[in-house]
Motif scaffolding. Structure first.
Motif, PDB file in Angstrom:
ATOM      1  N   THR A  50       0.811  -1.214   0.000  1.00  0.00           N
ATOM      2  CA  THR A  50       0.000   0.000   0.000  1.00  0.00           C
ATOM      3  C   THR A  50       0.848   1.268   0.000  1.00  0.00           C
ATOM      4  O   THR A  50       0.724   2.116  -0.885  1.00  0.00           O
ATOM      5  CB  THR A  50      -0.950   0.007   1.215  1.00  0.00           C
ATOM      6  OG1 THR A  50      -1.762  -1.176   1.179  1.00  0.00           O
ATOM      7  CG2 THR A  50      -1.852   1.235   1.203  1.00  0.00           C
ATOM      8  N   LEU A  51       1.726   1.409   0.991  1.00  0.00           N
ATOM      9  CA  LEU A  51       2.485   2.650   1.122  1.00  0.00           C
ATOM     10  C   LEU A  51       3.542   2.799   0.031  1.00  0.00           C
ATOM     11  O   LEU A  51       3.656   3.857  -0.594  1.00  0.00           O
ATOM     12  CB  LEU A  51       3.131   2.720   2.511  1.00  0.00           C
ATOM     13  CG  LEU A  51       3.941   3.979   2.822  1.00  0.00           C
ATOM     14  CD1 LEU A  51       3.113   5.233   2.603  1.00  0.00           C
ATOM     15  CD2 LEU A  51       4.462   3.918   4.262  1.00  0.00           C
ATOM     16  N   ASN A  52       4.314   1.757  -0.221  1.00  0.00           N
ATOM     17  CA  ASN A  52       5.378   1.882  -1.225  1.00  0.00           C
ATOM     18  C   ASN A  52       4.844   2.141  -2.630  1.00  0.00           C
ATOM     19  O   ASN A  52       5.362   3.034  -3.320  1.00  0.00           O
ATOM     20  CB  ASN A  52       6.274   0.642  -1.200  1.00  0.00           C
ATOM     21  CG  ASN A  52       7.445   0.773  -2.147  1.00  0.00           C
ATOM     22  OD1 ASN A  52       7.403   0.273  -3.271  1.00  0.00           O
ATOM     23  ND2 ASN A  52       8.483   1.462  -1.703  1.00  0.00           N
ATOM     24  N   PRO A  53       3.805   1.438  -3.086  1.00  0.00           N
ATOM     25  CA  PRO A  53       3.284   1.758  -4.415  1.00  0.00           C
ATOM     26  C   PRO A  53       2.746   3.185  -4.533  1.00  0.00           C
ATOM     27  O   PRO A  53       2.809   3.787  -5.604  1.00  0.00           O
ATOM     28  CB  PRO A  53       2.159   0.733  -4.603  1.00  0.00           C
ATOM     29  CG  PRO A  53       2.553  -0.419  -3.749  1.00  0.00           C
ATOM     30  CD  PRO A  53       3.194   0.215  -2.538  1.00  0.00           C
ATOM     31  N   ALA A  54       2.235   3.723  -3.437  1.00  0.00           N
ATOM     32  CA  ALA A  54       1.732   5.102  -3.467  1.00  0.00           C
ATOM     33  C   ALA A  54       2.875   6.107  -3.523  1.00  0.00           C
ATOM     34  O   ALA A  54       2.796   7.132  -4.211  1.00  0.00           O
ATOM     35  CB  ALA A  54       0.860   5.370  -2.247  1.00  0.00           C
ATOM     36  N   SER A  55       3.954   5.839  -2.815  1.00  0.00           N
ATOM     37  CA  SER A  55       5.047   6.808  -2.713  1.00  0.00           C
ATOM     38  C   SER A  55       6.040   6.723  -3.862  1.00  0.00           C
ATOM     39  O   SER A  55       6.710   7.706  -4.178  1.00  0.00           O
ATOM     40  CB  SER A  55       5.793   6.615  -1.388  1.00  0.00           C
ATOM     41  OG  SER A  55       6.502   5.386  -1.380  1.00  0.00           O
ATOM     42  N   PHE A  77       8.565   9.709  -5.615  1.00  0.00           N
ATOM     43  CA  PHE A  77      10.003   9.574  -5.393  1.00  0.00           C
ATOM     44  C   PHE A  77      10.758   9.578  -6.718  1.00  0.00           C
ATOM     45  O   PHE A  77      11.752  10.287  -6.882  1.00  0.00           O
ATOM     46  CB  PHE A  77      10.290   8.293  -4.613  1.00  0.00           C
ATOM     47  CG  PHE A  77      11.741   7.910  -4.585  1.00  0.00           C
ATOM     48  CD1 PHE A  77      12.631   8.564  -3.749  1.00  0.00           C
ATOM     49  CD2 PHE A  77      12.221   6.901  -5.416  1.00  0.00           C
ATOM     50  CE1 PHE A  77      13.978   8.217  -3.728  1.00  0.00           C
ATOM     51  CE2 PHE A  77      13.560   6.552  -5.411  1.00  0.00           C
ATOM     52  CZ  PHE A  77      14.442   7.206  -4.560  1.00  0.00           C
ATOM     53  N   TRP A  78      10.295   8.793  -7.669  1.00  0.00           N
ATOM     54  CA  TRP A  78      10.977   8.717  -8.958  1.00  0.00           C
ATOM     55  C   TRP A  78      10.965  10.068  -9.676  1.00  0.00           C
ATOM     56  O   TRP A  78      11.957  10.469 -10.292  1.00  0.00           O
ATOM     57  CB  TRP A  78      10.330   7.641  -9.826  1.00  0.00           C
ATOM     58  CG  TRP A  78      10.939   6.296  -9.577  1.00  0.00           C
ATOM     59  CD1 TRP A  78      10.529   5.367  -8.667  1.00  0.00           C
ATOM     60  CD2 TRP A  78      12.089   5.748 -10.224  1.00  0.00           C
ATOM     61  NE1 TRP A  78      11.351   4.263  -8.711  1.00  0.00           N
ATOM     62  CE2 TRP A  78      12.314   4.461  -9.659  1.00  0.00           C
ATOM     63  CE3 TRP A  78      12.943   6.199 -11.219  1.00  0.00           C
ATOM     64  CZ2 TRP A  78      13.371   3.642 -10.066  1.00  0.00           C
ATOM     65  CZ3 TRP A  78      13.986   5.378 -11.632  1.00  0.00           C
ATOM     66  CH2 TRP A  78      14.195   4.126 -11.061  1.00  0.00           C
ATOM     67  N   GLN A  79       9.857  10.766  -9.579  1.00  0.00           N
ATOM     68  CA  GLN A  79       9.776  12.068 -10.242  1.00  0.00           C
ATOM     69  C   GLN A  79      10.707  13.085  -9.588  1.00  0.00           C
ATOM     70  O   GLN A  79      11.410  13.832 -10.277  1.00  0.00           O
ATOM     71  CB  GLN A  79       8.332  12.582 -10.202  1.00  0.00           C
ATOM     72  CG  GLN A  79       7.370  11.839 -11.107  1.00  0.00           C
ATOM     73  CD  GLN A  79       7.638  12.097 -12.578  1.00  0.00           C
ATOM     74  OE1 GLN A  79       7.926  13.228 -12.985  1.00  0.00           O
ATOM     75  NE2 GLN A  79       7.548  11.056 -13.387  1.00  0.00           N
ATOM     76  N   LEU A  80      10.722  13.129  -8.256  1.00  0.00           N
ATOM     77  CA  LEU A  80      11.465  14.175  -7.549  1.00  0.00           C
ATOM     78  C   LEU A  80      12.952  13.868  -7.384  1.00  0.00           C
ATOM     79  O   LEU A  80      13.757  14.798  -7.243  1.00  0.00           O
ATOM     80  CB  LEU A  80      10.837  14.411  -6.173  1.00  0.00           C
ATOM     81  CG  LEU A  80       9.459  15.074  -6.198  1.00  0.00           C
ATOM     82  CD1 LEU A  80       8.779  14.959  -4.852  1.00  0.00           C
ATOM     83  CD2 LEU A  80       9.587  16.538  -6.608  1.00  0.00           C
ATOM     84  N   ARG A 133       9.984  16.414 -15.184  1.00  0.00           N
ATOM     85  CA  ARG A 133       9.047  15.939 -14.165  1.00  0.00           C
ATOM     86  C   ARG A 133       7.597  16.205 -14.547  1.00  0.00           C
ATOM     87  O   ARG A 133       7.279  17.200 -15.194  1.00  0.00           O
ATOM     88  CB  ARG A 133       9.362  16.602 -12.822  1.00  0.00           C
ATOM     89  CG  ARG A 133      10.681  16.131 -12.235  1.00  0.00           C
ATOM     90  CD  ARG A 133      11.059  16.901 -10.992  1.00  0.00           C
ATOM     91  NE  ARG A 133      12.403  16.541 -10.576  1.00  0.00           N
ATOM     92  CZ  ARG A 133      13.149  17.258  -9.729  1.00  0.00           C
ATOM     93  NH1 ARG A 133      12.648  18.379  -9.204  1.00  0.00           N
ATOM     94  NH2 ARG A 133      14.355  16.858  -9.418  1.00  0.00           N
ATOM     95  N   ASN A 134       6.753  15.289 -14.099  1.00  0.00           N
ATOM     96  CA  ASN A 134       5.321  15.382 -14.360  1.00  0.00           C
ATOM     97  C   ASN A 134       4.628  15.830 -13.082  1.00  0.00           C
ATOM     98  O   ASN A 134       4.495  15.053 -12.132  1.00  0.00           O
ATOM     99  CB  ASN A 134       4.801  14.019 -14.831  1.00  0.00           C
ATOM    100  CG  ASN A 134       3.354  14.059 -15.272  1.00  0.00           C
ATOM    101  OD1 ASN A 134       2.523  14.734 -14.662  1.00  0.00           O
ATOM    102  ND2 ASN A 134       3.043  13.329 -16.326  1.00  0.00           N
ATOM    103  N   ALA A 135       4.184  17.068 -13.063  1.00  0.00           N
ATOM    104  CA  ALA A 135       3.587  17.634 -11.851  1.00  0.00           C
ATOM    105  C   ALA A 135       2.333  16.887 -11.430  1.00  0.00           C
ATOM    106  O   ALA A 135       2.047  16.747 -10.231  1.00  0.00           O
ATOM    107  CB  ALA A 135       3.274  19.116 -12.067  1.00  0.00           C
ATOM    108  N   ALA A 136       1.574  16.387 -12.389  1.00  0.00           N
ATOM    109  CA  ALA A 136       0.344  15.672 -12.055  1.00  0.00           C
ATOM    110  C   ALA A 136       0.650  14.353 -11.348  1.00  0.00           C
ATOM    111  O   ALA A 136      -0.049  13.971 -10.398  1.00  0.00           O
ATOM    112  CB  ALA A 136      -0.471  15.417 -13.324  1.00  0.00           C
ATOM    113  N   VAL A 137       1.681  13.658 -11.786  1.00  0.00           N
ATOM    114  CA  VAL A 137       2.077  12.404 -11.149  1.00  0.00           C
ATOM    115  C   VAL A 137       2.542  12.663  -9.718  1.00  0.00           C
ATOM    116  O   VAL A 137       2.177  11.928  -8.781  1.00  0.00           O
ATOM    117  CB  VAL A 137       3.186  11.704 -11.961  1.00  0.00           C
ATOM    118  CG1 VAL A 137       3.781  10.532 -11.187  1.00  0.00           C
ATOM    119  CG2 VAL A 137       2.648  11.231 -13.297  1.00  0.00           C
ATOM    120  N   ILE A 138       3.328  13.728  -9.542  1.00  0.00           N
ATOM    121  CA  ILE A 138       3.808  14.079  -8.207  1.00  0.00           C
ATOM    122  C   ILE A 138       2.638  14.414  -7.284  1.00  0.00           C
ATOM    123  O   ILE A 138       2.565  13.935  -6.150  1.00  0.00           O
ATOM    124  CB  ILE A 138       4.798  15.260  -8.286  1.00  0.00           C
ATOM    125  CG1 ILE A 138       6.056  14.848  -9.060  1.00  0.00           C
ATOM    126  CG2 ILE A 138       5.164  15.753  -6.885  1.00  0.00           C
ATOM    127  CD1 ILE A 138       6.988  15.998  -9.376  1.00  0.00           C
TER     128      ILE A 138
END
Length: 206
Positions: free
Chosen positions: A103-108, A112-115, A123-128
């Motif tokens: 739950t937590l890792n797939p959400a975060s 993390f990858w974007q930032l 970077r994709n602001a919507a994904v972040i």
């Protein structure tokens, strides 16, 4: 001697190294994965057909999957303490370890990858934003849980604290604002003060 395969920048390798340090085990670690390669070699694939880190070799026993390795080491070296033997206590700890992975890792992970792993101009602001909203809700769940107890599974540090703390460490290290969570922050401060977390929770994200 215990042999750990994996680069220390990996959140999953952090869990295993910290566990080994918490248990006072002698171990050797070999960098693997990411820029270090190795994981696609025939020798490594024989250890882990998934070509991922971490992997441990405990004498002639080979094991992969980070949270399973944490459970194994705690059961072998700290039964009744870091590995609860009371059935309900043990599965309370197991529940939170699974929650971290499912739950937590797939959400975060997307945020993390974007930032951290993506150049700023790509970077994709919507994904972040989507990732951050999901994680904030989950951190609120953790904060409520920790309002009622000192550690994840009660009043004693256990195997459950390690995967969650590695995930929270990554969240707290992201270059962005976040909501204050007093209970979570109190717990995390205590976790970071543990000597065994040194060299794991004091590294910059990469």
């Amino acid at each position: 001697m215990l042999h750990i395969w994996g680069r220390i920048s990996s959140i999953n390798v952090k869990k295993v190294v910290w566990t080994a340090q918490e248990l006072g085990l002698n171990f050797q670690r070999t960098d693997a994965g990411g820029l270090f390669g190795i994981v696609k070699t025939p020798e490594y694939v024989r250890l882990n057909p998934n070509s991922t880190v971490p992997v441990i070799e405990d004498d002639d026993f080979v094991l992969w999957e980070s949270n399973v390795i944490v459970r194994y080491l705690c059961a072998k070296h700290s039964a009744g303490q870091m590995y609860p033997t009371d059935l309900r206590a043990r599965f309370d700890a197991e529940r939170w370890m699974d929650w971290q992975q499912t739950t937590l890792n797939p959400a975060s992970r997307p945020g993390f990858w974007q930032l951290i792993r993506t150049p700023a101009e790509q970077r994709n602001a919507a994904v972040i934003a989507e990732s951050n909203a999901a994680v904030e809700s989950l951190m609120a769940t953790l904060d409520r849980h920790l309002a009622q107890r000192t550690y994840m599974a009660g009043e004693h540090f256990s195997m459950a604290d390690i995967p969650l703390a590695c995930e929270v460490h990554r969240w707290f290290g992201l270059p962005q604002p976040r909501q204050s969570r007093p209970n979570l922050e109190r717990w995390y401060a205590g976790i970071r003060a543990r000597q065994a977390s040194k060299g794991v929770l004091d590294l910059a994200l990469s």
